[in-house]
Motif scaffolding. Structure first.
Motif, PDB file in Angstrom:
ATOM      1  N   ASN A  53      84.487  49.810  42.504  1.00  0.00           N
ATOM      2  CA  ASN A  53      85.763  50.382  42.974  1.00  0.00           C
ATOM      3  C   ASN A  53      86.416  49.481  44.019  1.00  0.00           C
ATOM      4  O   ASN A  53      87.628  49.261  44.013  1.00  0.00           O
ATOM      5  CB  ASN A  53      85.519  51.768  43.558  1.00  0.00           C
ATOM      6  CG  ASN A  53      86.808  52.454  43.974  1.00  0.00           C
ATOM      7  OD1 ASN A  53      87.700  52.692  43.157  1.00  0.00           O
ATOM      8  ND2 ASN A  53      86.930  52.759  45.261  1.00  0.00           N
ATOM      9  N   ALA A  54      85.587  48.909  44.914  1.00  0.00           N
ATOM     10  CA  ALA A  54      86.134  48.053  45.966  1.00  0.00           C
ATOM     11  C   ALA A  54      86.647  46.735  45.406  1.00  0.00           C
ATOM     12  O   ALA A  54      87.738  46.281  45.765  1.00  0.00           O
ATOM     13  CB  ALA A  54      85.048  47.791  47.015  1.00  0.00           C
ATOM     14  N   ILE A  55      85.884  46.115  44.515  1.00  0.00           N
ATOM     15  CA  ILE A  55      86.281  44.794  44.014  1.00  0.00           C
ATOM     16  C   ILE A  55      87.519  44.880  43.138  1.00  0.00           C
ATOM     17  O   ILE A  55      88.283  43.915  43.013  1.00  0.00           O
ATOM     18  CB  ILE A  55      85.123  44.121  43.258  1.00  0.00           C
ATOM     19  CG1 ILE A  55      85.306  42.607  43.243  1.00  0.00           C
ATOM     20  CG2 ILE A  55      84.978  44.632  41.836  1.00  0.00           C
ATOM     21  CD1 ILE A  55      84.102  41.832  42.720  1.00  0.00           C
ATOM     22  N   SER A  56      87.762  46.046  42.548  1.00  0.00           N
ATOM     23  CA  SER A  56      88.944  46.212  41.694  1.00  0.00           C
ATOM     24  C   SER A  56      90.240  46.058  42.483  1.00  0.00           C
ATOM     25  O   SER A  56      91.296  45.753  41.909  1.00  0.00           O
ATOM     26  CB  SER A  56      88.913  47.583  41.027  1.00  0.00           C
ATOM     27  OG  SER A  56      87.773  47.708  40.184  1.00  0.00           O
ATOM     28  N   SER A  57      90.169  46.282  43.791  1.00  0.00           N
ATOM     29  CA  SER A  57      91.369  46.196  44.614  1.00  0.00           C
ATOM     30  C   SER A  57      91.560  44.806  45.232  1.00  0.00           C
ATOM     31  O   SER A  57      92.557  44.563  45.913  1.00  0.00           O
ATOM     32  CB  SER A  57      91.297  47.228  45.747  1.00  0.00           C
ATOM     33  OG  SER A  57      90.229  46.925  46.644  1.00  0.00           O
TER      34      SER A  57
END
Length: 218
Positions: A211-215
């Motif tokens: 979820n974090a790396i997607s941003s």
């Protein structure tokens, strides 16, 4: 065996003399030999296992991709406390395995009972490193090819990293680094399926990582 420290130092010295021509420099504090390469560094690490009358030793190799480690640390800091202390970040490795596991035979050990054993053991370890470790580095020198191996799964993926959570997070981070953002969801799904096959696994940390790396910007 009262001189274990001396034996260990002597063996590392003799081993170093056999691989320094390959560009591997001894790091005394970490029982490691390292070689800088354009994308990061390679490592040969020796672990000593003391017994009352002798020493056993094992050896493993490691590959660090600087861009991968920087991204992984940055993502971890984005959603929770730093994964590693600042001083240790440059010494983390992305992938690696024991020489015996790479060769398919399980853990490989050498035994030193006296100082007279040191030269022979150092020579044997150096030859095994050249036979097994160096081809491992060659096969996995390209991070985007490593990603393909991780997606495919199987034994070669398992000997890239024996820690399932770290393997899965590295695969997702490599998809980002290699410009395969359009396949990031596919890679994440593949890695989640892999983690869910492991008994008592908890994929929550992995899912927060995804979820974090997607941003993150490409």
């Amino acid at each position: 065996m009262d001189n274990k420290g001396h034996i260990q130092d002597l063996l590392m010295e003799r081993l170093g003399s056999r691989i320094e021509h390959l560009g591997f420099i001894r790091n005394v504090r970490s029982r490691r030999f390292q070689k800088k390469v354009p994308l990061g560094k390679y490592s040969l690490h020796v672990t000593f296992i003391p017994h009352r009358d002798d020493l056993d030793l094992t050896a493993d190799v490691g590959i660090r991709f600087d861009s991968l480690q920087s991204l992984v640390h940055e993502v971890h800091e984005h959603y929770r406390a730093p994964f590693f202390p600042e001083r240790e970040k440059k010494n983390t490795f992305s992938f690696g395995a024991g020489l015996g596991h790479i060769d398919g035979g399980g853990q490989l050990r050498w035994t030193v009972a006296t100082e007279a054993d040191v030269d022979a053991v150092a020579a044997q370890l150096a030859e095994e490193f050249k036979r097994v470790g160096l081809p491992y580095f060659d096969r996995h020198a390209d991070p985007c090819r490593v990603l393909d191996v991780l997606i495919s799964g199987g034994r070669e993926a398992e000997i890239l990293n024996s820690i399932p959570d770290k393997l899965a997070m590295n695969a997702v981070a490599l998809a980002h680094i290699c410009g395969r953002v359009d396949r990031l969801e596919y890679v994440a799904d593949r890695m989640l399926s892999y983690l869910l096959q492991i008994p008592n696994s908890d994929p929550s940390v992995f899912l927060r990582f995804v979820n974090a790396i997607s941003s993150f910007p490409q």
